[in-house]
Design a protein around this motif. Structure first.
Motif, PDB file in Angstrom:
ATOM      1  N   THR A   1      -7.480  -5.819  -5.432  1.00 30.00           N
ATOM      2  CA  THR A   1      -6.988  -6.886  -5.092  1.00 30.00           C
ATOM      3  C   THR A   1      -8.031  -7.818  -4.133  1.00 30.00           C
ATOM      4  O   THR A   1      -7.643  -8.760  -3.684  1.00 30.00           O
ATOM      5  CB  THR A   1      -5.650  -6.672  -4.118  1.00 30.00           C
TER       6      THR A   1
ATOM      7  N   PRO B   1     -11.742  -4.041   7.572  1.00 29.72           N
ATOM      8  CA  PRO B   1     -11.317  -4.750   6.384  1.00 29.72           C
ATOM      9  C   PRO B   1      -9.923  -5.307   6.705  1.00 29.72           C
ATOM     10  O   PRO B   1      -9.088  -4.830   7.552  1.00 29.72           O
ATOM     11  CB  PRO B   1     -11.236  -3.616   5.371  1.00 29.72           C
ATOM     12  N   VAL B   2      -9.664  -6.322   6.097  1.00 24.09           N
ATOM     13  CA  VAL B   2      -8.233  -7.020   6.165  1.00 24.09           C
ATOM     14  C   VAL B   2      -7.112  -6.088   6.161  1.00 24.09           C
ATOM     15  O   VAL B   2      -6.086  -5.956   6.652  1.00 24.09           O
ATOM     16  CB  VAL B   2      -8.140  -8.370   5.163  1.00 24.09           C
ATOM     17  N   SER B   3      -7.617  -5.231   5.094  1.00 20.00           N
ATOM     18  CA  SER B   3      -6.166  -4.217   4.674  1.00 20.00           C
ATOM     19  C   SER B   3      -6.100  -3.007   5.511  1.00 20.00           C
ATOM     20  O   SER B   3      -5.292  -2.140   5.281  1.00 20.00           O
ATOM     21  CB  SER B   3      -6.601  -3.534   3.169  1.00 20.00           C
TER      22      SER B   3
ATOM     23  N   GLU C   1      -8.959  -7.026  -0.933  1.00 20.60           N
ATOM     24  CA  GLU C   1      -8.991  -6.802   0.452  1.00 20.60           C
ATOM     25  C   GLU C   1      -9.990  -5.904   0.984  1.00 20.60           C
ATOM     26  O   GLU C   1      -9.859  -5.700   2.325  1.00 20.60           O
ATOM     27  CB  GLU C   1      -7.482  -6.486   0.658  1.00 20.60           C
ATOM     28  N   GLY C   2     -11.012  -5.276   0.389  1.00 22.50           N
ATOM     29  CA  GLY C   2     -11.627  -4.553   0.931  1.00 22.50           C
ATOM     30  C   GLY C   2     -12.059  -3.163  -0.196  1.00 22.50           C
ATOM     31  O   GLY C   2     -11.386  -2.754  -0.619  1.00 22.50           O
TER      32      GLY C   2
ATOM     33  N   SER D   1      -6.959  -1.547  -3.103  1.00 23.56           N
ATOM     34  CA  SER D   1      -7.506  -2.518  -1.867  1.00 23.56           C
ATOM     35  C   SER D   1      -8.761  -3.270  -2.570  1.00 23.56           C
ATOM     36  O   SER D   1      -9.183  -4.500  -2.547  1.00 23.56           O
ATOM     37  CB  SER D   1      -7.884  -1.944  -0.816  1.00 23.56           C
TER      38      SER D   1
ATOM     39  N   TYR E   1       0.948  -1.380  -0.028  1.00 21.27           N
ATOM     40  CA  TYR E   1       0.016   0.106   0.018  1.00 21.27           C
ATOM     41  C   TYR E   1       0.779   1.314  -0.010  1.00 21.27           C
ATOM     42  O   TYR E   1       0.525   1.936  -0.716  1.00 21.27           O
ATOM     43  CB  TYR E   1      -1.038  -0.169   1.191  1.00 21.27           C
TER      44      TYR E   1
ATOM     45  N   LYS F   1      -2.630  -2.255   6.999  1.00 23.59           N
ATOM     46  CA  LYS F   1      -1.778  -2.014   6.131  1.00 23.59           C
ATOM     47  C   LYS F   1      -2.053  -0.334   5.351  1.00 23.59           C
ATOM     48  O   LYS F   1      -1.012   0.263   5.060  1.00 23.59           O
ATOM     49  CB  LYS F   1      -1.523  -2.877   4.883  1.00 23.59           C
TER      50      LYS F   1
END
Length: 506
Positions: free
Chosen positions: A357, A488-490, A359-360, A354, A316, A493
């Motif tokens: 990919t 979110p997972v991201s 990830e959110g 994000s 990121y 990061k």
């Protein structure tokens, strides 16, 4: 015809004679370029086209010697002009003639040429100098960073003062040649391409040369000196990719490489979002731990603090800094109050990555920031990101509220208009400068929407704004209260990618 010829001949005779008429036309160049936040940054009366910076650096003492040749054109008659610079000057020549000079204020160098300069005249300004940059400060602050094995000339909004004289403001971009002589076994990183491999010029000394062929703001010119591993590859668009990693990264080394080695992939993806990549080279540099508190989007080759990779890989931050190649580097601020155009869009690029990919989504991220991270009574909402003031130039609100504002624009005008807007902005303003107002005008022209209310609420008003309901097609409708999703997972990061953002520059 005879009268015209006589007048022309008389004018020529006056010029050749060096009459007082020339001196009357000459006046001092302004000590600032007109930025409301930094009134003495940059200078008036001339426009720079190229900097040739030749340096010799002694890592054991931090001593720097140099000669910078500035190619410029006078925009008015000049009897003196200013340069922004801090080190000790040995001599200055203007068009081959020795000039006099004096200090004025904390970083102004006032140059008086031996002969008055005519408006439109080409200038060759040669400045010879030396000093120990880490020992030179302004009000107790130095932007130059000494490291265990070298130095970093990396900062924003000011860094040039410590290593080359300049017209230090994004309104005056120029091309660059930067070459540095260092002890054998020491690496030097800078912007652009290497026009030649490093070459030994003296016993025990090697010169590294770098060239930037596209216009660049002075604060984006950088210098990293020390012990580095260089990795060279070719990007999908055929450009050279040069990444560099400090030999002192330790446990940060592998996650740093796992992130920075994705630079070409990130640039390829961002080119699909923002338009063709605007520069001649790509890459990144990761510096030793505990030396830099931020990442900075130096043109063609961003520089990253090792600590961005303390929890593992962090693509990121790579997305953020390379988004600046379009938003900030190619299209630069007109004045520093327009900083939202840099940071809001680079931060939103992380949200788009994000989304890309898986990830959110950008909406999930917006909802988390809006509903969970920043409650209504948080002073975060007091920062006016469209005109934050010099003290808040790199406040986290400029990044996070900036990204939220971009998302609101996207919802208000719809995806088709939004992504067209991004590409048209970067194309029409390429290698130039832009303002918040100009961006709003373009958004309104492309979308056909009146965006005054949205821009006033999100950019120019304190307090937590209401939000746009995207609905089926992203068009604006009544305000809504978004439900708070799980984190979110991201998220972590993304937060890491601009951790310690307030330490960028002042």
């Amino acid at each position: 015809m005879r009268r015209a010829f006589v007048a022309a001949a008389a004018t020529l005779a006056l010029v050749l004679a060096g009459t007082p008429a020339q001196a009357v036309a000459a006046a001092p160049g302004a000590p600032g370029i007109g930025d409301p936040y930094y009134q003495d940054y940059g200078n008036g009366g001339y426009d720079v086209s190229h900097y040739d910076v030749r340096l010799r650096y002694y890592p054991d003492t931090d001593r720097l010697t140099g000669t910078t040749t500035i190619l410029a054109k006078a925009t008015q008659g000049l009897d003196r002009f200013n340069l922004d610079f801090l080190l000790t000057v040995s001599s200055i020549r203007v068009n081959g003639w020795a000039a006099t000079y004096e200090r004025q204020g904390d970083h102004e160098l006032v140059v008086t040429p031996a002969r008055p300069i005519l408006g439109g005249q080409d200038l060759t300004i040669v400045v010879t100098y030396q000093g120990t940059p880490s020992q030179v400060d302004v009000n107790g602050y130095t932007a130059w960073t000494r490291t265990p094995d070298g130095a970093l000339a990396v900062n924003e909004p000011e860094i040039a003062w410590w290593w080359f004289p300049s017209n230090d403001h994004p309104l005056d971009k120029a091309t660059f040649d930067i070459s540095t002589l260092v002890p054998n076994g020491t690496e030097v990183l800078s912007n652009g391409i290497m026009p030649r491999p490093p070459v030994q010029e003296l016993a025990g000394w090697t010169r590294w040369s770098w060239r930037s062929s596209k216009p660049m703001a002075t604060y984006l010119a950088f210098l990293v000196i020390g012990q580095y591993e260089l990795r060279t590859d070719t990007a999908p668009n055929g450009q050279q990719v040069i990444n560099a990693y400090s030999d002192r990264l330790g446990a940060f080394a592998e996650p740093a490489r796992a992130s920075i080695e994705r630079t070409a992939e990130v640039v390829e993806w961002e080119s699909g979002v923002f338009g063709p990549y605007p520069f001649e080279a790509q890459g990144g540099v990761v510096v030793p731990p505990a030396t830099l508190g931020f990442a900075l989007e130096n043109q063609t080759r961003s520089v990253y603090a090792a600590e961005f990779f303390r929890r593992g890989s962090n693509p990121y931050v790579v997305v953020h800094e390379n988004a600046h190649q379009w938003f900030g580097d190619s299209v630069s601020v007109n004045h520093w109050k327009d900083i939202w155009l840099n940071e809001g869009f680079a931060s939103y690029a992380e949200w788009l990555w994000s989304e890309y990919t898986g990830e959110g989504t950008a909406q999930e991220l917006f909802d988390f920031y809006y509903n969970v991270l920043y409650p209504a009574d948080d002073p975060f909402w007091d920062v006016i990101i469209g005109d934050p003031g010099a003290a808040n130039l790199f406040d986290v609100a400029v990044y996070d509220r900036g990204a939220m504002a971009v998302h609101q624009i996207r919802l208000a005008i719809g995806d088709d208009a939004f992504f067209k807007l991004l590409k048209e902005w970067t194309a029409t303003k390429q290698y130039g400068n832009g303002t918040n107002g100009q961006f709003q005008e373009l958004a309104e022209r492309i979308s056909g929407e009146d965006l005054d209310g949205l821009f006033n609420a999100w950019l120019y008003s304190a307090g937590k704004p209401l939000v746009v309901d995207g609905g089926q097609d992203g068009r604006a409708s009544q305000a809504r209260a978004a439900s708070a999703p799980a984190e979110p997972v991201s998220f972590q990061k993304i937060k890491d990618s601009h951790a310690q953002a307030a330490t960028r520059g002042k």
